[in-house]
Design a protein around this motif. Structure first.
Motif, PDB file in Angstrom:
ATOM      1  N   MET A  94       0.406  -1.307   0.021  1.00  0.00           N
ATOM      2  CA  MET A  94       0.102  -0.205  -0.139  1.00  0.00           C
ATOM      3  C   MET A  94       0.542   1.405  -0.401  1.00  0.00           C
ATOM      4  O   MET A  94       2.087   1.267   0.134  1.00  0.00           O
ATOM      5  CB  MET A  94      -0.806   0.325   0.742  1.00  0.00           C
ATOM      6  CG  MET A  94      -0.496  -0.512   2.365  1.00  0.00           C
ATOM      7  SD  MET A  94      -1.208   0.057   4.042  1.00  0.00           S
ATOM      8  CE  MET A  94      -0.151  -0.953   5.424  1.00  0.00           C
ATOM      9  N   ASP A  95       0.755   2.337  -1.114  1.00  0.00           N
ATOM     10  CA  ASP A  95       0.778   3.797  -0.391  1.00  0.00           C
ATOM     11  C   ASP A  95       1.072   3.770   0.391  1.00  0.00           C
ATOM     12  O   ASP A  95       0.460   3.484   1.482  1.00  0.00           O
ATOM     13  CB  ASP A  95       0.423   4.016  -1.875  1.00  0.00           C
ATOM     14  CG  ASP A  95      -0.556   4.678  -1.790  1.00  0.00           C
ATOM     15  OD1 ASP A  95      -1.316   4.771  -0.821  1.00  0.00           O
ATOM     16  OD2 ASP A  95      -1.422   5.170  -2.598  1.00  0.00           O
ATOM     17  N   ARG A  96       1.455   5.688   1.016  1.00  0.00           N
ATOM     18  CA  ARG A  96       1.743   6.371   2.028  1.00  0.00           C
ATOM     19  C   ARG A  96       0.430   6.361   2.724  1.00  0.00           C
ATOM     20  O   ARG A  96      -0.319   6.550   3.402  1.00  0.00           O
ATOM     21  CB  ARG A  96       2.780   7.437   2.455  1.00  0.00           C
ATOM     22  CG  ARG A  96       4.624   6.314   2.309  1.00  0.00           C
ATOM     23  CD  ARG A  96       5.028   7.565   2.079  1.00  0.00           C
ATOM     24  NE  ARG A  96       6.312   7.315   2.406  1.00  0.00           N
ATOM     25  CZ  ARG A  96       7.753   7.007   3.591  1.00  0.00           C
ATOM     26  NH1 ARG A  96       6.575   6.878   4.215  1.00  0.00           N
ATOM     27  NH2 ARG A  96       8.476   6.259   3.341  1.00  0.00           N
ATOM     28  N   ARG A  97      -0.208   7.048   1.946  1.00  0.00           N
ATOM     29  CA  ARG A  97      -1.336   7.176   1.957  1.00  0.00           C
ATOM     30  C   ARG A  97      -2.510   6.619   2.701  1.00  0.00           C
ATOM     31  O   ARG A  97      -3.154   7.329   3.719  1.00  0.00           O
ATOM     32  CB  ARG A  97      -2.276   8.345   0.997  1.00  0.00           C
ATOM     33  CG  ARG A  97      -3.309   9.183   1.156  1.00  0.00           C
ATOM     34  CD  ARG A  97      -3.544  10.159  -0.055  1.00  0.00           C
ATOM     35  NE  ARG A  97      -2.492  10.795  -0.611  1.00  0.00           N
ATOM     36  CZ  ARG A  97      -2.098  12.155   0.497  1.00  0.00           C
ATOM     37  NH1 ARG A  97      -2.553  12.656   1.237  1.00  0.00           N
ATOM     38  NH2 ARG A  97      -1.125  12.533  -0.259  1.00  0.00           N
ATOM     39  N   GLU A  98      -3.172   5.436   2.266  1.00  0.00           N
ATOM     40  CA  GLU A  98      -3.523   4.056   2.199  1.00  0.00           C
ATOM     41  C   GLU A  98      -2.518   3.715   3.561  1.00  0.00           C
ATOM     42  O   GLU A  98      -3.629   3.532   4.554  1.00  0.00           O
ATOM     43  CB  GLU A  98      -3.414   3.421   1.283  1.00  0.00           C
ATOM     44  CG  GLU A  98      -4.571   2.001   1.925  1.00  0.00           C
ATOM     45  CD  GLU A  98      -4.215   1.196   0.822  1.00  0.00           C
ATOM     46  OE1 GLU A  98      -5.000   0.020   0.950  1.00  0.00           O
ATOM     47  OE2 GLU A  98      -3.664   0.918  -0.147  1.00  0.00           O
ATOM     48  N   LEU A  99      -1.529   4.005   3.672  1.00  0.00           N
ATOM     49  CA  LEU A  99      -1.047   3.173   5.321  1.00  0.00           C
ATOM     50  C   LEU A  99      -1.353   4.377   6.201  1.00  0.00           C
ATOM     51  O   LEU A  99      -1.974   3.548   7.068  1.00  0.00           O
ATOM     52  CB  LEU A  99       0.432   3.053   5.627  1.00  0.00           C
ATOM     53  CG  LEU A  99       1.360   3.105   6.239  1.00  0.00           C
ATOM     54  CD1 LEU A  99       1.108   2.448   7.357  1.00  0.00           C
ATOM     55  CD2 LEU A  99       2.721   3.400   5.766  1.00  0.00           C
ATOM     56  N   ALA A 100      -1.566   5.063   6.447  1.00  0.00           N
ATOM     57  CA  ALA A 100      -1.597   6.141   7.135  1.00  0.00           C
ATOM     58  C   ALA A 100      -3.132   6.286   7.656  1.00  0.00           C
ATOM     59  O   ALA A 100      -3.577   6.105   8.405  1.00  0.00           O
ATOM     60  CB  ALA A 100      -1.211   7.469   6.785  1.00  0.00           C
ATOM     61  N   ARG A 101      -3.735   6.154   6.144  1.00  0.00           N
ATOM     62  CA  ARG A 101      -5.511   6.186   6.996  1.00  0.00           C
ATOM     63  C   ARG A 101      -5.698   4.712   7.516  1.00  0.00           C
ATOM     64  O   ARG A 101      -6.695   4.793   8.581  1.00  0.00           O
ATOM     65  CB  ARG A 101      -6.313   5.739   5.390  1.00  0.00           C
ATOM     66  CG  ARG A 101      -7.820   6.133   5.802  1.00  0.00           C
ATOM     67  CD  ARG A 101      -8.173   5.672   4.010  1.00  0.00           C
ATOM     68  NE  ARG A 101      -8.355   4.465   3.427  1.00  0.00           N
ATOM     69  CZ  ARG A 101      -8.463   3.243   3.469  1.00  0.00           C
ATOM     70  NH1 ARG A 101      -9.663   3.241   4.717  1.00  0.00           N
ATOM     71  NH2 ARG A 101      -8.210   1.883   3.089  1.00  0.00           N
ATOM     72  N   ARG A 102      -4.870   3.523   7.159  1.00  0.00           N
ATOM     73  CA  ARG A 102      -5.327   2.437   7.563  1.00  0.00           C
ATOM     74  C   ARG A 102      -5.208   2.185   8.708  1.00  0.00           C
ATOM     75  O   ARG A 102      -5.879   1.806  10.344  1.00  0.00           O
ATOM     76  CB  ARG A 102      -4.636   1.291   7.046  1.00  0.00           C
ATOM     77  CG  ARG A 102      -5.490   0.249   5.152  1.00  0.00           C
ATOM     78  CD  ARG A 102      -4.869  -0.461   5.247  1.00  0.00           C
ATOM     79  NE  ARG A 102      -5.223  -1.137   3.738  1.00  0.00           N
ATOM     80  CZ  ARG A 102      -6.841  -1.889   4.015  1.00  0.00           C
ATOM     81  NH1 ARG A 102      -6.839  -2.733   5.135  1.00  0.00           N
ATOM     82  NH2 ARG A 102      -7.501  -1.999   2.743  1.00  0.00           N
ATOM     83  N   TRP A 103      -3.927   3.047   9.316  1.00  0.00           N
ATOM     84  CA  TRP A 103      -3.510   2.891  10.587  1.00  0.00           C
ATOM     85  C   TRP A 103      -4.402   3.526  11.544  1.00  0.00           C
ATOM     86  O   TRP A 103      -4.544   3.694  13.226  1.00  0.00           O
ATOM     87  CB  TRP A 103      -2.056   3.581  10.433  1.00  0.00           C
ATOM     88  CG  TRP A 103      -1.352   3.797  11.989  1.00  0.00           C
ATOM     89  CD1 TRP A 103      -0.823   3.008  12.935  1.00  0.00           C
ATOM     90  CD2 TRP A 103      -1.982   4.993  12.920  1.00  0.00           C
ATOM     91  NE1 TRP A 103      -0.149   3.823  13.883  1.00  0.00           N
ATOM     92  CE2 TRP A 103      -0.504   4.536  13.805  1.00  0.00           C
ATOM     93  CE3 TRP A 103      -1.603   6.035  12.148  1.00  0.00           C
ATOM     94  CZ2 TRP A 103      -0.443   5.606  14.922  1.00  0.00           C
ATOM     95  CZ3 TRP A 103      -1.592   7.325  13.352  1.00  0.00           C
ATOM     96  CH2 TRP A 103      -1.363   7.300  14.138  1.00  0.00           C
TER      97      TRP A 103
END
Length: 283
Positions: A216-225
């Motif tokens: 996953m890209d950084r934006r999706e990582l941030a959202r999921r976290w």
């Protein structure tokens, strides 16, 4: 309170300048007696501020009426005036007094040119007009304003000493591009902890990709976290009365560190919290 007028604009302007210089001297004395930080009255340098905050774009907002006490910086090299636009050198006196004389005579002044960054303004043109206006007791000034949008904001209390910490905050949001609604909630009390939090989030993302066998890209990582880790965890900590002092992010880092140090686990559940509470009682 507006200064007294003798009816002699030139003589009054001279008194205005001397009064502004006395105010500066008294302010420095008070600061020294109170052992306040040395840069508390330093004018903010525009280039350093926008570099620390992360420039995104700018937009011309046209003519505005701007509160004078929100103007705390300069685009030029910071010389001649302090943060409150009191003259710091006699070298500005001749021009300062000419403008003060004209303003006391009721002559119309052109708008000053300002940059707006967050809640504060920086002078592109019109330093003397801002200084004289403040000394004459005015509250606002007409200005042509260009707003500069940045990755992190600038409050009215921003100091030059804050810029390294603002850089840490900016780098955090570049590494962890949280949704706008989440940014105000994920904030350690100590800005130096932004780097620690970023490493923890990236480690969480690595474990997630290993478990799910997808990237996953950084934006999706941030959202999921934020949605799958942060919100559930701080909710558990609140329900267990384990948030303690400081912010939610402080509690997330503190209890997360205790969890791994004592239990060598990345799991969050009621059993883990019970073990941590027991460890605290036994310490």
């Amino acid at each position: 309170m507006p200064p007294r007028s003798t009816g002699l604009a030139g003589a009054d302007a001279q008194d205005d300048f001397l009064r502004a210089r006395r105010r500066l001297a008294l302010s420095r004395l008070r600061r020294w007696l109170r052992r306040e930080p040395g840069d508390i009255d330093h004018i903010l340098p525009f280039d350093e501020v926008v570099t620390a905050l992360g420039r995104l774009q700018e937009r011309d907002t046209g003519l505005k009426v701007v509160p004078l006490d929100a103007i705390v910086g300069t685009v030029d090299r910071p010389k001649g005036f302090d943060r409150h636009f009191r003259p710091t050198t006699p070298h500005v006196r001749a021009r300062w007094e000419r403008i003060a004389t004209a303003m006391r005579r009721g002559e119309e002044m052109p708008p000053v040119d300002l940059y707006k960054v967050g809640d504060v303004y920086f002078v592109r043109d019109g330093h003397h007009r801002v200084s004289v206006s403040r000394t004459l007791g005015l509250d606002v000034i007409e200005a042509h304003v260009v707003e500069v949008l940045t990755r992190v904001g600038a409050g009215s209390d921003l100091l030059r000493a804050d810029l390294p910490l603002k850089s840490h905050e900016r780098i955090f949001f570049e590494r962890v591009p949280l949704p706008d609604h989440a940014r105000g909630r994920v904030r350690p009390s100590d800005p130096w902890d932004f780097a620690v939090l970023a490493e923890a989030i990236e480690a969480w993302g690595w474990r997630w990709t290993q478990e799910h066998e997808q990237t996953m890209d950084r934006r999706e990582l941030a959202r999921r976290w934020y949605e799958e880790e942060y919100i559930p965890v701080v909710t558990m900590l609140r329900d267990a009365d384990m948030l303690g002092d400081g912010s939610e992010a402080d509690a997330y880092l503190r209890v997360g560190g205790e969890r791994y140090r004592l239990l060598r686990t990345h799991a969050w559940n009621e059993d883990v919290l019970a073990l941590l509470r027991a460890a605290r009682r036994g310490s």
